[in-house]
Design a protein around this motif. Structure first.
Motif, PDB file in Angstrom:
ATOM      1  N   VAL A 130      45.262  99.219  57.299  1.00 40.80           N
ATOM      2  CA  VAL A 130      44.042  98.927  58.061  1.00 40.80           C
ATOM      3  C   VAL A 130      43.183  97.877  57.360  1.00 40.80           C
ATOM      4  O   VAL A 130      42.252  97.344  57.958  1.00 40.80           O
ATOM      5  N   ALA A 131      43.482  97.602  56.090  1.00 38.35           N
ATOM      6  CA  ALA A 131      42.694  96.612  55.355  1.00 38.35           C
ATOM      7  C   ALA A 131      43.496  96.090  54.182  1.00 38.35           C
ATOM      8  O   ALA A 131      44.289  96.813  53.570  1.00 38.35           O
ATOM      9  N   THR A 132      43.292  94.816  53.869  1.00 34.81           N
ATOM     10  CA  THR A 132      43.869  94.186  52.683  1.00 34.81           C
ATOM     11  C   THR A 132      42.730  93.658  51.831  1.00 34.81           C
ATOM     12  O   THR A 132      41.902  92.875  52.323  1.00 34.81           O
ATOM     13  N   VAL A 133      42.676  94.093  50.574  1.00 33.13           N
ATOM     14  CA  VAL A 133      41.572  93.726  49.692  1.00 33.13           C
ATOM     15  C   VAL A 133      42.134  93.108  48.416  1.00 33.13           C
ATOM     16  O   VAL A 133      43.354  93.029  48.230  1.00 33.13           O
ATOM     17  N   GLN A 134      41.222  92.712  47.531  1.00 25.76           N
ATOM     18  CA  GLN A 134      41.623  92.024  46.311  1.00 25.76           C
ATOM     19  C   GLN A 134      41.665  92.926  45.085  1.00 25.76           C
ATOM     20  O   GLN A 134      42.479  92.707  44.182  1.00 25.76           O
ATOM     21  N   THR A 135      40.794  93.928  45.026  1.00 24.86           N
ATOM     22  CA  THR A 135      40.663  94.730  43.805  1.00 24.86           C
ATOM     23  C   THR A 135      40.738  96.219  44.116  1.00 24.86           C
ATOM     24  O   THR A 135      40.418  96.653  45.236  1.00 24.86           O
ATOM     25  N   PRO A 136      41.105  97.033  43.121  1.00 25.32           N
ATOM     26  CA  PRO A 136      41.089  98.491  43.298  1.00 25.32           C
ATOM     27  C   PRO A 136      39.685  99.039  43.560  1.00 25.32           C
ATOM     28  O   PRO A 136      39.537 100.068  44.233  1.00 25.32           O
ATOM     29  N   GLN A 151      55.171 101.792  34.816  1.00 18.81           N
ATOM     30  CA  GLN A 151      54.722 102.030  36.186  1.00 18.81           C
ATOM     31  C   GLN A 151      54.306 100.709  36.824  1.00 18.81           C
ATOM     32  O   GLN A 151      53.535  99.947  36.255  1.00 18.81           O
ATOM     33  N   VAL A 152      54.801 100.498  38.018  1.00 16.37           N
ATOM     34  CA  VAL A 152      54.599  99.204  38.670  1.00 16.37           C
ATOM     35  C   VAL A 152      53.541  99.254  39.774  1.00 16.37           C
ATOM     36  O   VAL A 152      53.149  98.207  40.299  1.00 16.37           O
ATOM     37  N   ALA A 153      53.094 100.434  40.164  1.00 18.20           N
ATOM     38  CA  ALA A 153      52.125 100.537  41.261  1.00 18.20           C
ATOM     39  C   ALA A 153      51.388 101.859  41.162  1.00 18.20           C
ATOM     40  O   ALA A 153      51.840 102.804  40.495  1.00 18.20           O
ATOM     41  N   GLN A 154      50.241 101.921  41.813  1.00 15.69           N
ATOM     42  CA  GLN A 154      49.456 103.143  41.904  1.00 15.69           C
ATOM     43  C   GLN A 154      49.114 103.422  43.370  1.00 15.69           C
ATOM     44  O   GLN A 154      48.872 102.495  44.146  1.00 15.69           O
ATOM     45  N   ILE A 155      49.097 104.710  43.693  1.00 16.26           N
ATOM     46  CA  ILE A 155      48.664 105.149  45.013  1.00 16.26           C
ATOM     47  C   ILE A 155      47.395 105.962  44.832  1.00 16.26           C
ATOM     48  O   ILE A 155      47.410 107.040  44.227  1.00 16.26           O
ATOM     49  N   LEU A 156      46.288 105.444  45.329  1.00 18.22           N
ATOM     50  CA  LEU A 156      45.002 106.133  45.255  1.00 18.22           C
ATOM     51  C   LEU A 156      44.856 107.010  46.488  1.00 18.22           C
ATOM     52  O   LEU A 156      45.037 106.543  47.619  1.00 18.22           O
ATOM     53  N   VAL A 157      44.529 108.277  46.269  1.00 22.42           N
ATOM     54  CA  VAL A 157      44.545 109.245  47.366  1.00 22.42           C
ATOM     55  C   VAL A 157      43.186 109.913  47.499  1.00 22.42           C
ATOM     56  O   VAL A 157      42.552 110.265  46.498  1.00 22.42           O
ATOM     57  N   ASP A 158      42.755 110.097  48.738  1.00 18.22           N
ATOM     58  CA  ASP A 158      41.578 110.908  49.022  1.00 18.22           C
ATOM     59  C   ASP A 158      41.995 112.376  48.958  1.00 18.22           C
ATOM     60  O   ASP A 158      42.586 112.914  49.887  1.00 18.22           O
ATOM     61  N   GLY A 187      51.285 107.679  59.722  1.00 16.11           N
ATOM     62  CA  GLY A 187      50.290 106.661  60.010  1.00 16.11           C
ATOM     63  C   GLY A 187      48.944 106.868  59.346  1.00 16.11           C
ATOM     64  O   GLY A 187      47.906 106.617  59.954  1.00 16.11           O
ATOM     65  N   LEU A 188      48.937 107.335  58.089  1.00 14.04           N
ATOM     66  CA  LEU A 188      47.679 107.489  57.365  1.00 14.04           C
ATOM     67  C   LEU A 188      47.033 106.113  57.148  1.00 14.04           C
ATOM     68  O   LEU A 188      47.710 105.152  56.791  1.00 14.04           O
ATOM     69  N   ASP A 189      45.736 106.033  57.368  1.00 14.25           N
ATOM     70  CA  ASP A 189      45.026 104.768  57.161  1.00 14.25           C
ATOM     71  C   ASP A 189      45.114 104.368  55.684  1.00 14.25           C
ATOM     72  O   ASP A 189      44.740 105.132  54.798  1.00 14.25           O
ATOM     73  N   ALA A 190      45.593 103.170  55.446  1.00 14.82           N
ATOM     74  CA  ALA A 190      45.835 102.729  54.071  1.00 14.82           C
ATOM     75  C   ALA A 190      45.245 101.353  53.844  1.00 14.82           C
ATOM     76  O   ALA A 190      45.234 100.495  54.735  1.00 14.82           O
ATOM     77  N   GLY A 191      44.712 101.169  52.629  1.00 15.91           N
ATOM     78  CA  GLY A 191      44.278  99.861  52.178  1.00 15.91           C
ATOM     79  C   GLY A 191      45.230  99.349  51.111  1.00 15.91           C
ATOM     80  O   GLY A 191      45.794 100.140  50.348  1.00 15.91           O
ATOM     81  N   ILE A 192      45.418  98.041  51.048  1.00 11.99           N
ATOM     82  CA  ILE A 192      46.405  97.449  50.141  1.00 11.99           C
ATOM     83  C   ILE A 192      45.722  96.400  49.270  1.00 11.99           C
ATOM     84  O   ILE A 192      45.012  95.525  49.767  1.00 11.99           O
ATOM     85  N   ALA A 193      45.941  96.529  47.960  1.00 13.79           N
ATOM     86  CA  ALA A 193      45.471  95.532  47.004  1.00 13.79           C
ATOM     87  C   ALA A 193      46.677  95.031  46.207  1.00 13.79           C
ATOM     88  O   ALA A 193      47.030  95.593  45.169  1.00 13.79           O
ATOM     89  N   ASP A 194      47.332  94.015  46.726  1.00 12.94           N
ATOM     90  CA  ASP A 194      48.498  93.424  46.059  1.00 12.94           C
ATOM     91  C   ASP A 194      48.013  92.274  45.203  1.00 12.94           C
ATOM     92  O   ASP A 194      47.889  91.126  45.655  1.00 12.94           O
ATOM     93  N   ARG A 238      36.986 105.401  55.114  1.00 13.62           N
ATOM     94  CA  ARG A 238      37.660 104.451  55.982  1.00 13.62           C
ATOM     95  C   ARG A 238      39.173 104.517  55.822  1.00 13.62           C
ATOM     96  O   ARG A 238      39.917 104.248  56.766  1.00 13.62           O
ATOM     97  N   ILE A 239      39.643 104.809  54.622  1.00 11.51           N
ATOM     98  CA  ILE A 239      41.070 104.947  54.377  1.00 11.51           C
ATOM     99  C   ILE A 239      41.331 106.281  53.692  1.00 11.51           C
ATOM    100  O   ILE A 239      40.431 106.890  53.107  1.00 11.51           O
ATOM    101  N   SER A 240      42.565 106.731  53.776  1.00 12.10           N
ATOM    102  CA  SER A 240      42.992 107.943  53.076  1.00 12.10           C
ATOM    103  C   SER A 240      43.861 107.629  51.872  1.00 12.10           C
ATOM    104  O   SER A 240      43.967 108.443  50.954  1.00 12.10           O
ATOM    105  N   VAL A 241      44.484 106.460  51.898  1.00  9.44           N
ATOM    106  CA  VAL A 241      45.408 106.062  50.827  1.00  9.44           C
ATOM    107  C   VAL A 241      45.144 104.610  50.463  1.00  9.44           C
ATOM    108  O   VAL A 241      44.918 103.767  51.339  1.00  9.44           O
TER     109      VAL A 241
END
Length: 369
Positions: free
Chosen positions: A78-84, A115-122, A48-55, A95-98
């Protein structure tokens, strides 16, 4: 050796222990607390790591990939945004870890085997980095197969890239040294002030202080102020050695680091004063201090992953000053965050200090009456 005299001493010690309620509580309570903490609260498996999603693609296949990542249980949205860039801002504020990024050309990348996706990590927490590596293994089976994809498509294990920020080398010292400032301050500041009032009483100085025009508030604050300077000196020593020996970065303002340390120092001193108003001896004060220090060390996120603890334990850990200081100091030192970006933890430390001071002063007055 006279067995009768020896037995008399044993009986005397047992009776003395029976009258010492604090010691009795420690004898039974300490093993129980450790058992509950290590058996129930501490968990090395992060969930359950806090994650933000930019699809940015917004296709059925991209949504399916995001859902597959969420279904692993490693992250919770925990959040859905538009940009990285928005995800990066949330990472910096803690606020998020991933952060999960799906690029606009998701479908073309999948067809071309890129590569089709990126995971940004704290990266300030190495345990989060390890969990993100597991998340990157999410298969792309849920995406609709495309017959146009070449036979040399990128294998699923390389289709999702992990980008670690703030500690890409995964150096444990980068994670430990900032937290060590808080651990040392918690251990020393609480202990120093916990025995302050008790020491005055044992030495017979309390009667002299009562006879002076000092108010309870003046006496309490006067006891605290010298230790604030001592705590800042300890902060400087640990900080200097961490930068010199382990190359720990200070990406934020040094003044903000000292502000965070000063807030933790005052919170611990206020808690120590409250303990000193309840303890009857210096030994009891030290016992209670250790009883308070143990949960702070284990539940704050310094030794064990905070995200791996059950939700009720996390709620309890939010009461501890060290929990908020770790977020503050790691945010300022490692992520370059400003006080305005981490204001909830600043406010929590101020509120804790005020509450402890009010309780300590009120309890001190009752003992003088």
């Amino acid at each position: 050796m006279n067995l009768r005299r020896l037995w008399a001493i044993v009986i005397k010690e047992l009776r003395q222990l029976r009258r010492d309620r604090v010691t009795l509580v420690m004898i039974v309570g300490l093993p129980v607390v450790q058992l509950l903490l290590f058996g129930y609260a501490i968990n090395f498996t992060l969930r359950g790591l806090d994650a933000g999603i930019a699809d940015q693609a917004g296709t059925a296949d991209s949504r399916a990939l995001v859902m597959d990542m969420l279904n692993t249980g490693l992250v919770a949205p925990v959040a859905t945004v538009q940009t990285p860039d928005q995800l990066m801002g949330m990472l910096r504020r803690g606020r998020i870890s991933v952060g999960i990024v799906i690029p606009p050309d998701f479908e073309r990348r999948r067809i071309d085997g890129r590569q089709v996706a990126q995971i940004l990590v704290d990266g300030t927490d190495t345990a989060v980095q390890n969990a993100a590596s597991q998340l990157a293994q999410t298969p792309l089976d849920s995406a609709r197969p495309d017959t146009r994809a070449p036979a040399t498509s990128t294998p699923p294990e390389t289709a999702i890239a992990v980008v670690s920020f703030y500690n890409p080398q995964r150096s444990s010292a980068v994670n430990i040294v900032p937290g060590l400032i808080g651990v040392i301050l918690t251990m020393t500041m609480v202990l120093f002030t916990a025995i302050a009032i008790v020491r005055e009483r044992e030495r017979g100085n309390m009667e002299l202080l009562i006879a002076t025009p000092l108010t309870s508030t003046e006496l309490m604050i006067g006891k605290v102020l010298p230790y604030i300077v001592i705590g800042l000196i300890q902060t400087s020593v640990v900080l200097a050695l961490g930068v010199w020996l382990f190359d720990v970065p200070v990406r934020g303002s040094l003044a903000d680091v000292y502000l965070s340390a000063a807030l933790l120092i005052m919170a611990n001193l206020a808690m120590g004063l409250l303990i000193s108003t309840q303890a009857r001896s210096q030994f009891q004060a030290m016992q209670v201090t250790f009883f308070v220090f143990l949960p702070s060390l284990l539940l704050s996120g310094f030794m064990f992953p905070f995200a791996g603890m059950p939700r009720p334990v996390q709620w309890f850990a939010e009461i501890l000053p060290l929990t908020h200081f770790l977020r503050l100091v790691r945010g300022v030192m490692l992520r370059g965050a400003s006080p305005g970006e981490v204001w909830p933890d600043l406010l929590a430390l101020v509120a804790f200090t005020a509450a402890m001071l009010v309780l300590a002063i009120s309890r001190f007055r009752k003992r003088l009456d």
